[in-house]
Design an enzyme around this catalytic site. Sequence first.
Site, PDB file in Angstrom:
ATOM      1  N   GLY A   1      18.125   7.571  69.370  1.00 45.84           N
ATOM      2  CA  GLY A   1      17.254   6.977  70.381  1.00 45.84           C
ATOM      3  C   GLY A   1      16.405   5.910  69.729  1.00 45.84           C
ATOM      4  O   GLY A   1      16.313   5.866  68.496  1.00 45.84           O
TER       5      GLY A   1
ATOM      6  N   CYS B   1      20.634  11.012  63.899  1.00 42.68           N
ATOM      7  CA  CYS B   1      19.699   9.883  63.826  1.00 42.68           C
ATOM      8  C   CYS B   1      18.321  10.284  64.361  1.00 42.68           C
ATOM      9  O   CYS B   1      17.656  11.111  63.759  1.00 42.68           O
ATOM     10  CB  CYS B   1      20.294   8.673  64.539  1.00 42.68           C
ATOM     11  N   TYR B   2      17.901   9.768  65.513  1.00 41.56           N
ATOM     12  CA  TYR B   2      16.598  10.187  66.069  1.00 41.56           C
ATOM     13  C   TYR B   2      16.549  11.707  66.223  1.00 41.56           C
ATOM     14  O   TYR B   2      15.539  12.347  65.928  1.00 41.56           O
ATOM     15  CB  TYR B   2      16.378   9.510  67.429  1.00 41.56           C
TER      16      TYR B   2
ATOM     17  N   HIS C   1      25.611   7.996  62.015  1.00 41.99           N
ATOM     18  CA  HIS C   1      26.268   8.183  63.326  1.00 41.99           C
ATOM     19  C   HIS C   1      27.736   8.584  63.151  1.00 41.99           C
ATOM     20  O   HIS C   1      28.607   7.721  63.049  1.00 41.99           O
ATOM     21  CB  HIS C   1      26.190   6.883  64.133  1.00 41.99           C
TER      22      HIS C   1
ATOM     23  N   GLU D   1      29.658   9.597  65.385  1.00 45.97           N
ATOM     24  CA  GLU D   1      30.413   9.279  66.607  1.00 45.97           C
ATOM     25  C   GLU D   1      31.015   7.877  66.576  1.00 45.97           C
ATOM     26  O   GLU D   1      31.887   7.548  67.373  1.00 45.97           O
ATOM     27  CB  GLU D   1      29.512   9.457  67.839  1.00 45.97           C
TER      28      GLU D   1
ATOM     29  N   GLY E   1      44.961   2.323  94.581  1.00 43.35           N
ATOM     30  CA  GLY E   1      46.023   1.989  93.626  1.00 43.35           C
ATOM     31  C   GLY E   1      45.474   1.880  92.213  1.00 43.35           C
ATOM     32  O   GLY E   1      46.227   1.749  91.257  1.00 43.35           O
TER      33      GLY E   1
ATOM     34  N   ASP F   1      41.684   5.709  88.965  1.00 42.84           N
ATOM     35  CA  ASP F   1      40.931   6.894  89.387  1.00 42.84           C
ATOM     36  C   ASP F   1      41.431   7.433  90.728  1.00 42.84           C
ATOM     37  O   ASP F   1      41.684   8.631  90.864  1.00 42.84           O
ATOM     38  CB  ASP F   1      39.426   6.581  89.485  1.00 42.84           C
TER      39      ASP F   1
ATOM     40  N   LYS G   1      37.026   8.137  81.318  1.00 41.97           N
ATOM     41  CA  LYS G   1      38.204   7.345  81.722  1.00 41.97           C
ATOM     42  C   LYS G   1      39.463   7.719  80.923  1.00 41.97           C
ATOM     43  O   LYS G   1      40.546   7.843  81.487  1.00 41.97           O
ATOM     44  CB  LYS G   1      37.885   5.860  81.510  1.00 41.97           C
TER      45      LYS G   1
END
Length: 514
Positions: free
Chosen positions: A55, A82-83, A169, A171, A224, A227, A370
């Site tokens: 953050g 981190c934060y 980090h 990630e 189409g 999702d 997604k």
Amino acid sequence: MKRETVIVIDFGGQYNQLVARRVRECNVYCEIYSYKTDIEKIKEMNPKGIILTGGPNSCYEPDSPTYTKELFELGIPVLGLCYGAQLMMHLLGGKVERADVREYGKTEVFVNTESPLFTGVEETTTCWMSHFDYISKVAPGFDICAHTKDCPVAAAENREKKLYAIQFHPEVLHTVRGKEILSNYVYNVCQCAGDWKMDSFVKSSIEAIREKVGDGKVLCALSGGVDSSVAAVLLSKAIGKQLTCVFVDHGLLRKNEGDEVEAVFGPEGPYDLNFIRVNAQERYYSKLAGVEEPEQKRKIIGEEFIRVFEEEAKKIGAVDYLVQGTIYPDVVESGLGGESAVIKSHHNVGGLPDCVDFKEIIEPLRDLFKDEVRKAGLELGIPEYLVFRQPFPGPGLGIRIIGEVTADKVRIVQDADAIYREEIAKAELDQDINQYFAALTNMRSVGVMGDERTYDYAVVLRAVKTIDFMTAEAADIPFDVLQKVMSRIINEVKGVNRVFYDLTSKPPGTIEME
Ligand code: XMP
């Protein structure tokens, strides 16, 4: 909660969705909650592990986001990033201070490979750092388990209490062993079983839909896009002909797209559902005639969609459920999940619920990112070209034609775009570029073709690289590919005598033209 879950507590950092996605890539379900979420709610969820994110604040400032210390006494493993790492140290009696120099970018880190976090990681590896503050003293009971040249505490652990703090980090892909570190956390520390897999998601969703819907009637607006296609197939597998999909062809789709959607979902396709295609092209073109202003065009296209859908829904009569293709980032970005600001209001089915008579909304993809929607799509046997379709805006080519939309301009942009997509695929660039398309300027200019003077339109080619579509860079397409596309468009598409390549990044540009 029956599903094994790791919870991300969001302190407003930029990588928060990424943390959750990476955990899910380890086959562990993960949800994001704001740091304002009450601890009682967290306890009720009984998570296998908790991750505190990065953050922008300094944890020692009085008004900075914080959390009750009780969190560390629940016996649930906690990982601060981190934060989150600094806050853990600060709350538990360590010390966090402002560093003389900001540590930013790829950094060499030395780790204690005996720590359960660093199993299988080399003693020296590369991590991604981005911080001003640093942990100058670890909290009582903690041992340092990683450091860098400038950062004495790059990671600390209290193995007994299962509390871990990482300054960098994991990630972010620049942290070379980031994936292993997060996997070590969820498996070695949290003892997760790893039951989050798309095949079981599909199976359990089908059962849940069947149970919920009973013998009710369900209506789905099918665009189409990825999702709504995945949602529709999931529903059709669950309840077959109790589902009706309405597909509105507004005449602003890419070349052959309407027929492609019909081939998959229509009567000739593999799915057992009621499919209604509404050919509303002429209706849209006449509404859009003479309209140049982008927002007005968007509004007309959106409203007309509702009108067409309403008419179809009336023919069908009252339904029990309406399907929406909401996905997890929509939930987080609408401010319902994490701490990130409301970035955009969601537009694809904007206004629909009001115009249809139904009892409840079903959102079968509400928990998925997604990439997970795509995996579920493949699991359901949806063709790859549909599953890996690029993002396509609801207003379609209407916002890729600058100024007034006409049937002839739609033809130009469809043909030019089809050539562009074909050449990008041939050059095998489609994996590297996140979105690319042709658009039509409303500029006409003088040219010469054969011995004739021409006075025709200019097509613009757009291609961007982006992670989140909020910022983007123009893609570096080889010049020979661009030349080939230009030459084919000018030779094959009547009405075009110039082709431009758009170099603008976002910001200041946007990805679409309007
Ligand atoms: P912009 O042009 O805002 O686009 O940089 C960012 C991303 O969003 C898509 N986009 C839309 N998608 N309805 C949608 O469903 C819309 O009205 C819309 N406008 C833009 C765009 O294609 C890009 O991926």
